[in-house]
Design an enzyme around this catalytic site. Structure first.
Site, PDB file in Angstrom:
ATOM      1  N   GLU A  12      -8.753   4.810  -8.926  1.00 34.00           N
ATOM      2  CA  GLU A  12      -9.257   3.634  -9.642  1.00 34.00           C
ATOM      3  C   GLU A  12     -10.225   4.045 -10.747  1.00 34.00           C
ATOM      4  OE1 GLU A  12      -9.485   0.031  -6.563  1.00 34.00           O
ATOM      5  OE2 GLU A  12     -10.780   1.703  -6.096  1.00 34.00           O
ATOM      6  N   ASP A 216      -3.528  -2.620   3.637  1.00 33.63           N
ATOM      7  CA  ASP A 216      -2.943  -2.554   4.980  1.00 33.63           C
ATOM      8  C   ASP A 216      -3.512  -3.718   5.791  1.00 33.63           C
ATOM      9  OD1 ASP A 216      -5.441  -1.526   6.600  1.00 33.63           O
ATOM     10  OD2 ASP A 216      -5.291  -0.209   4.858  1.00 33.63           O
TER      11      ASP A 216
END
Length: 252
Positions: A12, A216
């Protein structure tokens, strides 16, 4: 004045730096702080490192050394609440440390001597990030490509707003997730840094916001293809979202 963009993952941070035309590295406390501009806004971008202590130290340096006027934290998280699925985005309204317990001296989850367990984000920044996220997620194929969307099942990602919980462990079993859902039924997602940064910003009186991509379901499948997800999905979400938000701010 400068805005801090704090990333939880190297991928990122790299995506953000690629869009900063004039970044200069400043090293403090063993960390690389990248000072430059995005959309004409003065920005400091930095990797938080993992865990609450590391994130709190990073936030303190941003506030003391760089005098930032706001901190925005981006990263990934495990989904907890029903309907919070892989590829969705959670924009926090409040943050809490799920592993903090000084009872019976203080109520469970309360940060001693503060009277707070839940630290609120800045409403204006949170609203703007949520609007930006909704726009970014409108066309996942255009952003990520059809193969990535198919591989991760991201046909209709959604934006959620609510409680984000943080702790110094990677929640990766169904049993752990079940305990968190039982004890904190309004928690949307779990991660490892945000609540610590929220506490630091609260103490300094500086606006804070956190936005997390769900990588997740914080269960036995949490490991999955994590590295590819961060690179192919979360980093692109974060960059697009931060870009969209900064573009709405008045030029400095």
């Amino acid at each position: 004045m400068t805005i801090a963009v704090v990333a939880a993952m190297h991928e990122e941070l790299g995506a953000l730096l690629a869009q900063m035309p004039d970044e200069q590295r400043v090293q403090v406390a063993g960390r690389d702080f990248w000072v430059g501009h995005l959309h004409g806004q003065p920005v400091v971008a930095v990797l938080s490192r993992i865990g609450k202590v590391a994130a709190a130290l990073t936030a303190t340096v941003l506030l003391e050394r760089f005098k930032v006027r706001a901190i925005v934290f981006t990263g990934v998280a495990g989904g907890l609440a029903p309907g919070v699925r892989v590829g969705d985005v959670v924009v926090a309204t409040k943050l809490l440390q799920h592993d903090l317990d000084a009872s019976p001296i203080f109520p469970r989850y309360e940060v001693p001597l503060t009277g707070h367990a839940r630290f609120a984000v800045d409403t204006a920044i949170g609203d703007a990030l949520a609007a930006a996220a909704a726009e970014v997620l409108r066309d996942p194929v255009g952003l990520l490509g059809p193969q990535v969307v198919e591989d991760f099942g991201l046909a209709a990602p959604r934006v959620h707003r609510g409680l984000l919980v943080s702790g110094d462990r990677f929640v990766s079993t169904a049993a752990e997730s079940a305990v968190l859902r039982r004890d904190l039924p309004d928690a949307l997602a779990v991660e490892m840094e945000g609540a610590a940064v929220a506490q630091v910003c609260h103490d300094y009186g500086v606006p804070f916001a956190a936005v997390r991509t769900i990588s997740d379901r914080a269960d036995d499948e949490a490991h999955g293809d994590f590295t590819r997800f961060v690179s192919a999905v979360a980093s692109r979400y974060s960059l697009a979202l931060v870009d969209a938000w900064l573009a709405t701010l008045p030029a400095q």
